[in-house]
Design an enzyme around this catalytic site. Sequence first.
Site, PDB file in Angstrom:
ATOM      1  CB  ALA A 112     -25.110   0.279  -0.077  1.00 15.44           C
ATOM      2  CG  ASP A 125     -13.021   1.780  -8.299  1.00 10.76           C
ATOM      3  OD1 ASP A 125     -13.939   0.940  -8.416  1.00 10.76           O
ATOM      4  OD2 ASP A 125     -13.195   2.898  -7.772  1.00 10.76           O
ATOM      5  CB  ALA A 142     -17.345  -1.429  -3.790  1.00 10.60           C
ATOM      6  CD  GLU A 188      -2.502   1.814   0.373  1.00  5.04           C
ATOM      7  OE1 GLU A 188      -3.358   1.099  -0.172  1.00  5.04           O
ATOM      8  OE2 GLU A 188      -2.287   3.003   0.019  1.00  5.04           O
ATOM      9  NE  ARG A 202     -17.014   4.960   0.545  1.00  5.15           N
ATOM     10  CZ  ARG A 202     -16.676   4.436  -0.639  1.00  5.15           C
ATOM     11  NH1 ARG A 202     -15.549   3.806  -0.784  1.00  5.15           N
ATOM     12  NH2 ARG A 202     -17.459   4.568  -1.670  1.00  5.15           N
ATOM     13  NE  ARG A 250     -18.887  11.760  -0.799  1.00  4.51           N
ATOM     14  CZ  ARG A 250     -18.231  10.625  -0.895  1.00  4.51           C
ATOM     15  NH1 ARG A 250     -18.878   9.492  -0.953  1.00  4.51           N
ATOM     16  NH2 ARG A 250     -16.924  10.600  -0.910  1.00  4.51           N
TER      17      ARG A 250
END
Length: 451
Positions: A63, A330, A343, A50, A132, A214
């Site tokens: 979701a 992605d 996802a 990472e 998340r 959002r």
Amino acid sequence: MGDMQQNSPIGQENDSLQPRLEVSIVGGGIIGVITALGLLHRGMHVTIYERVEKFEEVGAAIAFTGVARECMQRLNPSVLEALARVGRSSPHERQRYWDGFHPRTKESAMQEESSLLFDVPEGDLAYWACLRSHFLNGMVGLLPEGTVQFGKQVVNYTEGGGSDKVVLHFADGTTAGADVVIGCDGIHSATRKLLLGKGHPASNPTYTHKTFFRALVPFPGALAALGADKANDCCIHVGPDAHVISFPTNDGKMYNIFIATHDPQEWSDPYTMTAMSTREELSSALQSWGPHIAEIIGLLPENIIKYGAFDMAENPAPTYASGRVCVAGDAAHASSPFHGAGACMGVEDALVLAELLGHVQSLPVSARPRCLSAALQTYSAVRIERTQWLVQSSRDICDIYQWRYHGTGEDSAKCKAEFDWRGKKIGHFDVDAMVAESRTEYEKLAASAVH
Ligand SMILES: Cc1cc2nc3c(=O)[nH]c(=O)nc-3n(C[C@H](O)[C@H](O)[C@H](O)COP(=O)(O)OP(=O)(O)OC[C@H]3O[C@@H](n4cnc5c(N)ncnc54)[C@H](O)[C@@H]3O)c2cc1C
Ligand SMILES: *[C@@H]1O[C@H](CO)[C@@H](O)[C@H](O)[C@H]1NC(C)=O
């Protein structure tokens, strides 16, 4: 169920005589971590590299469909358990689609007879939502010590040259070898760029000409703005060049607002997909809309982030695999967020990879390199059509919401028909058939590789 290693503990120990398959995963996002847990469950040796120094997921909601949950269960039952600990099924029995544009008074905006276009039962997608960061943290807790190496940014990989390992090259000058590499490094994936070759059009995502905003606000404001009937349900307000999706969350204490608008302009910088904006900017863009939209915008903070929606619809990747390297999630098929299923597609990818690599691991070491590339080619062939459909459909669904889609315009019956079939395509998917197809295709390809 295709549980290949029953009761195998998640761990890097190896109790069989066969050396384990060594897998490098680039990127520790949701899909990288889910994939790792699926491979560990099948006894492989996994390292996640990472770029940043710790796991980073935002506090926003995500979701997962019933199909994605079925894949999680088959990948590794612990993944589904981690979701079940933090996820909630939708408390709303239906989603109501309202005309956000025409009603001129608050009374008519509230009345079903004057502004409800149609409603759909929650059934098809059976979403479970969570934060998340909660889900990712829960899964990270399942990874054996030492699985993740932070601060490792992949800048190149080399394959072949007399070695039967694929070697990752990191920005800090170090390298690491493995039998197979899975790039789960997101929309700007370095693995994808390297796999497709310098300057390939699918290296970079493009602007969808949609922006979105959002916010999570206290519920009482929404109640005052919309009235109890609308505020307690999931509301989708549609109209020309914009749409608003809003619903109560966090056990009715908060209200989640998502507003998307069409943008004919270009986006200045594709590497920063966000820009600062204001409530004023949004309210003047939607000033000709009905009173409930003005009320919802009134709930937003004064300064708000504007997100540019980018995706790979214009330049889809021609393949997700080359040699012993592939991309998933992605990195393979970044989508705009309007279906809320990007996802979920990555979770389906992970299952196909885990099943096929699990099979390769059962082979003698000498047969593996050849079969690995057959496995990855099969994965790519099995997943490409559905995932690229989702990317395109996500664009289409946004245009349908925003009365811009050629086949539907403002016609509610036609819009509803589009939402229905697209929702069914995402939510009614035969996971068994996908797994069976990948096995059959793989066997064909592996057999022809031998002869
Ligand atoms: C507003 C919004 C709402 C959404 N809602 C939903 C939803 O409800 N349901 C749904 O299914 N999907 C949803 N999606 C889509 C979903 O968020 C993505 O599909 C998903 O997060 C992709 O995960 P990923 O692991 O593939 O990539 P990412 O989460 O982008 O992770 C990539 C990781 O790779 C690392 N990395 C990058 N480059 C390198 C490198 N060179 N070397 C090493 N590491 C690297 C990054 O640091 C990062 O940790 C939504 C998206 C948005 C924008
Ligand atoms: C990656 O490594 C190969 C082989 O050493 C080299 O030819 C190539 O230029 C490198 N690519 C990048 C992007 O550094």
